[in-house]
Design a protein around this motif. Sequence first.
Motif, PDB file in Angstrom:
ATOM      1  N   UNK A 292       0.807  -1.216   0.118  1.00 22.23           N
ATOM      2  CA  UNK A 292       0.109   0.039   0.048  1.00 22.23           C
ATOM      3  C   UNK A 292       0.993   1.204   0.138  1.00 22.23           C
ATOM      4  N   UNK A 293       1.769   1.390   0.790  1.00 25.50           N
ATOM      5  CA  UNK A 293       2.529   2.572   0.901  1.00 25.50           C
ATOM      6  C   UNK A 293       3.801   2.555   0.172  1.00 25.50           C
ATOM      7  N   UNK A 294       4.105   1.428  -0.359  1.00 22.93           N
ATOM      8  CA  UNK A 294       5.212   1.281  -1.259  1.00 22.93           C
ATOM      9  C   UNK A 294       5.430   2.354  -2.321  1.00 22.93           C
ATOM     10  N   UNK A 295       4.170   2.499  -3.422  1.00 22.18           N
ATOM     11  CA  UNK A 295       4.169   3.234  -4.537  1.00 22.18           C
ATOM     12  C   UNK A 295       4.338   4.658  -4.045  1.00 22.18           C
ATOM     13  N   UNK A 296       3.588   5.231  -3.085  1.00 18.94           N
ATOM     14  CA  UNK A 296       3.472   6.380  -2.612  1.00 18.94           C
ATOM     15  C   UNK A 296       4.800   6.803  -2.010  1.00 18.94           C
ATOM     16  N   UNK A 297       5.597   6.020  -1.303  1.00 19.62           N
ATOM     17  CA  UNK A 297       7.173   6.283  -0.792  1.00 19.62           C
ATOM     18  C   UNK A 297       7.757   6.550  -2.169  1.00 19.62           C
ATOM     19  N   UNK A 298       7.613   5.732  -2.845  1.00 18.76           N
ATOM     20  CA  UNK A 298       8.710   5.758  -4.295  1.00 18.76           C
ATOM     21  C   UNK A 298       8.464   7.402  -4.789  1.00 18.76           C
ATOM     22  N   UNK A 299       6.935   7.561  -4.997  1.00 18.93           N
ATOM     23  CA  UNK A 299       6.748   9.077  -5.553  1.00 18.93           C
ATOM     24  C   UNK A 299       7.002  10.141  -4.810  1.00 18.93           C
ATOM     25  N   UNK A 300       6.782   9.966  -3.355  1.00 27.58           N
ATOM     26  CA  UNK A 300       7.364  11.126  -2.490  1.00 27.58           C
ATOM     27  C   UNK A 300       9.037  11.381  -2.693  1.00 27.58           C
ATOM     28  N   UNK A 301       9.397  10.173  -2.578  1.00 27.42           N
ATOM     29  CA  UNK A 301      11.181  10.185  -3.029  1.00 27.42           C
ATOM     30  C   UNK A 301      11.425  10.811  -4.190  1.00 27.42           C
ATOM     31  N   UNK A 302      10.718  10.400  -5.315  1.00 25.83           N
ATOM     32  CA  UNK A 302      11.183  11.151  -6.547  1.00 25.83           C
ATOM     33  C   UNK A 302      10.760  12.651  -6.477  1.00 25.83           C
ATOM     34  N   UNK A 303       9.435  12.964  -5.921  1.00 29.60           N
ATOM     35  CA  UNK A 303       9.314  14.354  -5.916  1.00 29.60           C
ATOM     36  C   UNK A 303      10.395  15.383  -4.932  1.00 29.60           C
ATOM     37  N   UNK A 304      10.720  14.766  -4.116  1.00 27.04           N
ATOM     38  CA  UNK A 304      11.848  15.348  -3.158  1.00 27.04           C
ATOM     39  C   UNK A 304      12.965  15.651  -3.871  1.00 27.04           C
TER      40      UNK A 304
END
Length: 309
Positions: A292-304
């Motif tokens: 559940x949180x894996x894709x969101x974490x990858x997106x947040x890391x990319x945005x940062x």
Amino acid sequence: MAEIPLTLIFLVLTVIVAVSTMVYVAIAERERKETLQRVSPDLEASRLAERLLLNEDATASSRLASWLRDRMPESFVSDTSNVHKLVHAGFDGAAAPVIFSAVRIASALLMPVLSFVAAPRDNPVWLAVSVVMGLVVGVAGPQAVLDRLAAQRQERIRRSVPDALDLLVVCVEAGVSLDAAILRVARDLSNVRPELALEFAQVVRRVNAGMPRDRALLSLSQRTGVDELRTLVASMIQTERLGTSIARVLRVNSESLRLRRRQKAEKRAAEAALKMIFPLALFLLPALLAVILGPAAITVIGQLGSLSQ
């Protein structure tokens, strides 16, 4: 890459063929026995009678026990600490304690040797650990297997007691004597409940040999070690002494046993939810969080990362 020797391949294929043949023969023999039981229901009852009337001096186990008794130390031959456990597991012959002692000695000697042979020679630590583990398994393994077999047999007998009590109630209410009813139940249960049928047949055999009925019934509870049979035997002995109705006592015991088994099943069902908490917390929840949180974490890391650039 080293080539596999042809001798090793031939040995592996030979072992596979031998094991497959043994499995096929065992399955075919089991199907043949089931077919014979369907054709002749009294076949298993006749085998039960043969087992009860068999002379122990003529069996191979008795001859083996005599041979071992002459060659084993006296301390192992006179050891009677596991006699009751062997009887609970179904090994009630006179040769069982001697053979079990021999198995314990062989296991304690062979398992460390096999561990030493199979352990790697280039690592002394693993070699010592393997030998110690082999010694522990060799010493404690036979006793653990015996305890497991006894517990499984007691559980099978415990599950078959209510059905046997129902048959006893039907026979007694039909006017059959208690001894004849026990023998009839032993014959009817010989195909589906062979352990309890054998114990009932032992009771009838001892009564016919001249033993008092109360002592024969007490031996039933001692040989099985099942609490349900101990309670039933105490009730039957008290009923016989007081002269009350044996059918009523059997019916009450049957109902109480079924109620106790139902309560035990409900208790296990209630404990299942609590026991499932720890596996869910250790294995299922981390996987769900990762999915559940894996894709969101990858997106947040990319945005940062893009904002920092």
